[in-house]
Design a protein around this motif. Structure first.
Motif, PDB file in Angstrom:
ATOM      1  N   GLY A 150      68.588  56.774  22.001  1.00 22.92           N
ATOM      2  CA  GLY A 150      67.497  57.571  22.516  1.00 22.92           C
ATOM      3  C   GLY A 150      67.869  59.023  22.739  1.00 22.92           C
ATOM      4  O   GLY A 150      68.635  59.614  21.980  1.00 22.92           O
ATOM      5  N   ILE A 151      67.366  59.578  23.825  1.00 20.29           N
ATOM      6  CA  ILE A 151      67.530  60.996  24.108  1.00 20.29           C
ATOM      7  C   ILE A 151      68.497  61.206  25.265  1.00 20.29           C
ATOM      8  O   ILE A 151      68.489  60.459  26.247  1.00 20.29           O
ATOM      9  N   ALA A 152      69.337  62.225  25.153  1.00 16.29           N
ATOM     10  CA  ALA A 152      70.263  62.574  26.227  1.00 16.29           C
ATOM     11  C   ALA A 152      69.491  63.274  27.338  1.00 16.29           C
ATOM     12  O   ALA A 152      68.647  64.138  27.078  1.00 16.29           O
ATOM     13  N   VAL A 153      69.777  62.908  28.575  1.00 18.52           N
ATOM     14  CA  VAL A 153      69.062  63.474  29.718  1.00 18.52           C
ATOM     15  C   VAL A 153      69.337  64.968  29.862  1.00 18.52           C
ATOM     16  O   VAL A 153      68.536  65.692  30.455  1.00 18.52           O
ATOM     17  N   LYS A 154      70.418  65.459  29.276  1.00 11.35           N
ATOM     18  CA  LYS A 154      70.700  66.895  29.327  1.00 11.35           C
ATOM     19  C   LYS A 154      69.608  67.695  28.621  1.00 11.35           C
ATOM     20  O   LYS A 154      69.493  68.914  28.814  1.00 11.35           O
ATOM     21  N   GLU A 155      68.790  67.021  27.817  1.00  6.99           N
ATOM     22  CA  GLU A 155      67.677  67.675  27.133  1.00  6.99           C
ATOM     23  C   GLU A 155      66.394  67.641  27.952  1.00  6.99           C
ATOM     24  O   GLU A 155      65.360  68.153  27.515  1.00  6.99           O
ATOM     25  N   PHE A 156      66.420  67.004  29.137  1.00  8.20           N
ATOM     26  CA  PHE A 156      65.242  66.911  29.994  1.00  8.20           C
ATOM     27  C   PHE A 156      65.024  68.208  30.765  1.00  8.20           C
ATOM     28  O   PHE A 156      65.974  68.946  31.069  1.00  8.20           O
ATOM     29  N   THR A 157      63.783  68.451  31.113  1.00 10.22           N
ATOM     30  CA  THR A 157      63.468  69.508  32.070  1.00 10.22           C
ATOM     31  C   THR A 157      63.813  69.009  33.479  1.00 10.22           C
ATOM     32  O   THR A 157      64.083  67.810  33.682  1.00 10.22           O
ATOM     33  N   ASP A 158      63.794  69.923  34.445  1.00 12.01           N
ATOM     34  CA  ASP A 158      64.082  69.524  35.826  1.00 12.01           C
ATOM     35  C   ASP A 158      63.079  68.487  36.313  1.00 12.01           C
ATOM     36  O   ASP A 158      63.445  67.538  37.025  1.00 12.01           O
ATOM     37  N   ALA A 159      61.813  68.641  35.966  1.00 13.50           N
ATOM     38  CA  ALA A 159      60.778  67.689  36.393  1.00 13.50           C
ATOM     39  C   ALA A 159      61.013  66.313  35.775  1.00 13.50           C
ATOM     40  O   ALA A 159      60.837  65.271  36.429  1.00 13.50           O
ATOM     41  N   GLN A 160      61.438  66.287  34.516  1.00 17.72           N
ATOM     42  CA  GLN A 160      61.719  65.018  33.842  1.00 17.72           C
ATOM     43  C   GLN A 160      62.947  64.341  34.452  1.00 17.72           C
ATOM     44  O   GLN A 160      62.971  63.113  34.617  1.00 17.72           O
ATOM     45  N   LYS A 161      63.956  65.141  34.797  1.00 18.28           N
ATOM     46  CA  LYS A 161      65.141  64.580  35.454  1.00 18.28           C
ATOM     47  C   LYS A 161      64.776  63.999  36.809  1.00 18.28           C
ATOM     48  O   LYS A 161      65.287  62.931  37.196  1.00 18.28           O
ATOM     49  N   ALA A 162      63.901  64.668  37.529  1.00 20.22           N
ATOM     50  CA  ALA A 162      63.466  64.167  38.834  1.00 20.22           C
ATOM     51  C   ALA A 162      62.732  62.837  38.675  1.00 20.22           C
ATOM     52  O   ALA A 162      62.926  61.912  39.477  1.00 20.22           O
ATOM     53  N   MET A 163      61.908  62.706  37.637  1.00 17.18           N
ATOM     54  CA  MET A 163      61.183  61.458  37.396  1.00 17.18           C
ATOM     55  C   MET A 163      62.146  60.345  37.018  1.00 17.18           C
ATOM     56  O   MET A 163      61.997  59.193  37.467  1.00 17.18           O
ATOM     57  N   LEU A 164      63.148  60.653  36.194  1.00 17.11           N
ATOM     58  CA  LEU A 164      64.160  59.656  35.835  1.00 17.11           C
ATOM     59  C   LEU A 164      64.905  59.176  37.078  1.00 17.11           C
ATOM     60  O   LEU A 164      65.153  57.968  37.234  1.00 17.11           O
ATOM     61  N   LYS A 165      65.255  60.091  37.951  1.00 18.78           N
ATOM     62  CA  LYS A 165      65.961  59.714  39.180  1.00 18.78           C
ATOM     63  C   LYS A 165      65.115  58.769  40.021  1.00 18.78           C
ATOM     64  O   LYS A 165      65.625  57.787  40.579  1.00 18.78           O
ATOM     65  N   ILE A 166      63.831  59.035  40.115  1.00 14.24           N
ATOM     66  CA  ILE A 166      62.929  58.152  40.867  1.00 14.24           C
ATOM     67  C   ILE A 166      62.925  56.756  40.255  1.00 14.24           C
ATOM     68  O   ILE A 166      62.938  55.744  40.969  1.00 14.24           O
ATOM     69  N   LEU A 167      62.902  56.680  38.919  1.00 10.23           N
ATOM     70  CA  LEU A 167      62.911  55.384  38.241  1.00 10.23           C
ATOM     71  C   LEU A 167      64.221  54.641  38.497  1.00 10.23           C
ATOM     72  O   LEU A 167      64.221  53.439  38.785  1.00 10.23           O
ATOM     73  N   ILE A 168      65.347  55.325  38.399  1.00 12.69           N
ATOM     74  CA  ILE A 168      66.646  54.698  38.675  1.00 12.69           C
ATOM     75  C   ILE A 168      66.697  54.194  40.122  1.00 12.69           C
ATOM     76  O   ILE A 168      67.155  53.077  40.398  1.00 12.69           O
ATOM     77  N   GLN A 169      66.213  55.005  41.042  1.00 14.10           N
ATOM     78  CA  GLN A 169      66.231  54.622  42.454  1.00 14.10           C
ATOM     79  C   GLN A 169      65.371  53.396  42.723  1.00 14.10           C
ATOM     80  O   GLN A 169      65.659  52.631  43.648  1.00 14.10           O
TER      81      GLN A 169
END
Length: 354
Positions: free
Chosen positions: A245-264
């Protein structure tokens, strides 16, 4: 009179353990549970820590794969009360409610099949076949390996669509692998219509994939059929060793925040200290080293699948269903290298000079 900021400053100075249910509370709660059992019950629940059953798990119904240990449904009220204290020591409030709701969902599933038969939607033979799978609120089993509080020890609690695996070195704990599932993921009929026990695992996934740009989606979405189950299932030796898939380093700050919520949403099912220890480790390694992959539909009620894969952990989520209707969730969280406390025990034996 002290200001709110003063109280916050004082709180930050206090030890984290004052705000968490640490391993001592888990040991004490488990010992209190064992103290409610008679000798015959203790024989069913107690195993040597070295017993190979400690590392075996399944999410299949008890009618297909019998479980070791003592049946939750056979316990006295006193023992059930004590075991719920164990669960609430192991899990956060959201994790506790998910666990007990998954158990309750088995009774709801029986109700749905019975109602379908009464309406003439399924045949008697099919109803009987489903009933023989023996999924039920009481058909979850508890096994204790070793002595709680001594180093090391463990506990398994599982049944249809749930497998909790605790390993402790006497101080720290591992909860890997951690499996949860729901069938149905959304109840479509009866007085339970609308119930979604694992709603956020699904919703947050859709929110994340739909936040991505077309270019990002072209990398994140894998062009293949949706897997019929999680790849790292208990019946498979296959493991996800590569990053897709896609490396998270390519995410925007908002996308990283959403990923963190999903992991949590997965990690915060555990008690405070364990969940924050895992999140701190992920943060120290770096969110940018995580990869996110998606397969299937970008809409609910259709088959879909995702992987969140980092150096320290793996989350795998699959929602297909027997009718390919995206209404049957299997999901797993693994601490890499620490299934059944592998890393934890390695450090324990090195420190103890065993």
């Amino acid at each position: 009179m002290k200001s709110r900021s003063t109280y916050l400053f004082i709180a930050l100075l206090l030890p984290l353990s004052l705000f968490s249910q640490n391993s001592d509370r888990i040991h004490q709660a488990t010992k209190a549970f064992l103290a409610t059992l008679n000798q015959d019950e203790l024989k069913k629940v107690n195993y040597s820590f070295q017993d190979s059953l400690r590392k075996k798990w399944t999410n299949l119904p008890v009618g297909m794969v019998p479980r070791p240990g003592i049946q939750y449904g056979s316990l006295s009220d006193k023992s059930r009360l004590a075991f719920h204290r164990v669960l609430s020591a192991l899990l956060s409030s959201q994790g506790y409610l998910k666990t007990t709701s998954i158990m309750q969902l088995d009774d709801i599933l029986n109700t749905l099949y019975q109602e379908a038969y009464d309406k003439g939607e399924i045949k008697k033979e099919f109803l009987t076949q489903m009933q023989k799978l023996n999924w039920a609120h009481g058909n979850y089993y508890i096994s204790i390996f070793g002595t709680p509080g001594d180093a090391p020890w463990g506990m398994n609690f599982g049944g249809h669509h749930m497998a909790l695996s605790l390993t402790s070195d006497g101080k720290k704990i591992s909860m890997s692998p951690y499996f949860i599932g729901t069938d149905p993921s959304e109840v479509k009929s009866s007085k339970y219509a609308g119930l979604r026990v694992l709603s956020k695992e699904e919703d947050y996934g859709f929110m994340l994939i739909n936040m991505l740009s077309d270019n990002q989606k072209s990398k994140a979405i894998l062009q293949q059929a949706v897997p019929k189950d999680i790849i790292t299932s208990p019946n498979s030796q296959q493991r996800i060793d590569s990053y897709y898939g896609i490396a998270v380093k390519e995410f925007t700050d908002a996308q990283k925040a959403m990923l963190k919520i999903l992991i949590q949403e997965y990690i915060h099912n555990f008690e405070h200290e364990k969940s924050h220890q895992m999140m701190d480790k992920i943060a120290a390694t770096g969110m940018d080293k995580i990869y996110f992959a998606w397969v299937g539909s970008l809409e609910n009620n259709k088959s879909h699948y995702y992987i969140i894969n980092g150096p320290d952990f793996l989350i795998e989520y699959d929602n297909v269903g027997f009718q390919n209707d995206g209404n049957h969730i299997h999901a797993i969280l693994r601490e890499k290298g620490n299934d059944f406390g592998a890393d934890l025990l390695k450090m324990h034996y090195l420190d103890s000079k065993h």
